[in-house]
Design a protein around this motif. Structure first.
Motif, PDB file in Angstrom:
ATOM      1  N   ASP A 164       1.004  -1.198  -0.021  1.00  0.00           N
ATOM      2  CA  ASP A 164      -0.028   0.036  -0.133  1.00  0.00           C
ATOM      3  C   ASP A 164       0.864   1.215   0.089  1.00  0.00           C
ATOM      4  N   SER A 165       0.205   2.229   0.098  1.00  0.00           N
ATOM      5  CA  SER A 165       1.098   3.541  -0.070  1.00  0.00           C
ATOM      6  C   SER A 165       2.221   3.676   1.107  1.00  0.00           C
ATOM      7  N   TRP A 180      -0.450   4.422  -6.895  1.00  0.00           N
ATOM      8  CA  TRP A 180      -0.545   5.429  -5.592  1.00  0.00           C
ATOM      9  C   TRP A 180       0.549   6.928  -5.782  1.00  0.00           C
ATOM     10  N   ASP A 181       0.857   6.753  -7.188  1.00  0.00           N
ATOM     11  CA  ASP A 181       1.848   8.037  -7.234  1.00  0.00           C
ATOM     12  C   ASP A 181       1.008   9.478  -7.280  1.00  0.00           C
ATOM     13  N   ASN A 234      -1.208  10.075  -4.843  1.00  0.00           N
ATOM     14  CA  ASN A 234      -1.353  10.222  -3.397  1.00  0.00           C
ATOM     15  C   ASN A 234      -0.142  11.221  -2.826  1.00  0.00           C
ATOM     16  N   VAL A 235      -0.753  12.125  -2.051  1.00  0.00           N
ATOM     17  CA  VAL A 235       0.035  13.177  -1.589  1.00  0.00           C
ATOM     18  C   VAL A 235       1.307  12.442  -0.601  1.00  0.00           C
ATOM     19  N   PHE A 236       0.896  11.524   0.268  1.00  0.00           N
ATOM     20  CA  PHE A 236       1.829  11.005   0.915  1.00  0.00           C
ATOM     21  C   PHE A 236       2.987  10.224   0.150  1.00  0.00           C
ATOM     22  N   ALA A 237       2.559   9.399  -0.726  1.00  0.00           N
ATOM     23  CA  ALA A 237       3.854   8.919  -1.407  1.00  0.00           C
ATOM     24  C   ALA A 237       4.497   9.798  -2.441  1.00  0.00           C
ATOM     25  N   MET A 283       1.458  15.855  -9.182  1.00  0.00           N
ATOM     26  CA  MET A 283       0.686  15.729  -8.037  1.00  0.00           C
ATOM     27  C   MET A 283      -0.746  16.501  -8.160  1.00  0.00           C
ATOM     28  N   GLN A 284      -1.680  16.057  -7.696  1.00  0.00           N
ATOM     29  CA  GLN A 284      -2.994  16.655  -7.583  1.00  0.00           C
ATOM     30  C   GLN A 284      -2.962  17.669  -6.578  1.00  0.00           C
TER      31      GLN A 284
END
Length: 227
Positions: free
Chosen positions: A110-111, A142-143, A145-148, A172-173
């Motif tokens: 997961d992330s 997961w690319d 995802n802010v965390f990743a 990143m979004q």
């Protein structure tokens, strides 16, 4: 509790191990582990995962590995605890081997798992390994995802590839203060002070306010203004 004659069970041992982990109390954790063995609870999945996490956070990857090897089954949380532990203790190659083994055994990362792998690659300062890990993250979705994403930016910055860091950043979004700061500090470390200043101004224009993280790593933003 024990002085009152009450016997701990799996539900007791898990928070006690978490307490040892948070305190980095290795010897106390080993004492609790002995009690777990005596009580016959070592084979419990939740207890096993907590033991792995406790030993990893206390810096004893040998003990973590012994518990890990004895577990009858291992879920994504347990694998991730091992990967994060090796990454944290700059044993990047071992972390990369673990995620490969994890996937071979049919456990989907997961992330948080990928953050551990990314940190491991950053500790290796190995750009090709970083790009390999990035490809796996993209394939897993997961690319964005802010965390990743923040971890990927940090990984590429530590490897000195600000071009790759910028590409991740652009895709990143959304960006939080940590992501912006990672980009700014990365450019500063690479001697690109003007670009760092431009990013700092852009960050403020987008309404993201700097916080104490800007003084992390011994590089305060006041240095940026003087660049």
């Amino acid at each position: 509790m024990q002085k009152k004659g009450m016997t701990p069970n799996t539900l007791t041992f898990v928070p006690v191990l978490n307490a040892c982990a948070s305190l980095r109390a290795l010897e106390k954790g080993r004492q609790v582990h002995e009690q777990i063995i005596q009580s016959g609870c070592e084979g419990n999945a939740f207890v096993g995962c907590s033991l792995v996490d406790m030993y990893a956070k206390c810096g004893s990857m040998e003990d973590a590995q012994r518990v890990f090897n004895k577990m009858p089954s291992r879920d994504v949380v347990t694998w991730t605890a091992m990967i994060l532990g090796h990454g944290k203790h700059t044993q990047g190659q071992k972390a990369l081997e673990l995620i490969s083994q994890m996937q071979q055994e049919g456990v989907k990362p997961d992330s948080v798992t990928f953050v551990g792998v990314v940190n491991a690659c950053a500790s290796l300062v190995a750009l090709e390994e970083c790009r390999c890990a990035h490809r796996q993250i993209i394939q897993s979705g997961w690319d964005l995802n802010v965390f990743a994403g923040s971890s990927l930016v940090d990984m590429y910055a530590k490897c000195g590839s600000m071009e790759d860091a910028q590409r991740v950043f652009n895709n990143m979004q959304s960006h939080d203060v940590v992501t912006w700061t990672t980009m700014i500090l990365g450019h500063m470390k690479c001697g690109q002070g003007q670009r760092a200043l431009e990013l700092f101004q852009q960050m403020q224009q987008e309404g993201v306010q700097p916080d104490s993280y800007f003084c992390g790593g011994g590089e305060c933003m006041c240095q940026l203004d003087c660049t």
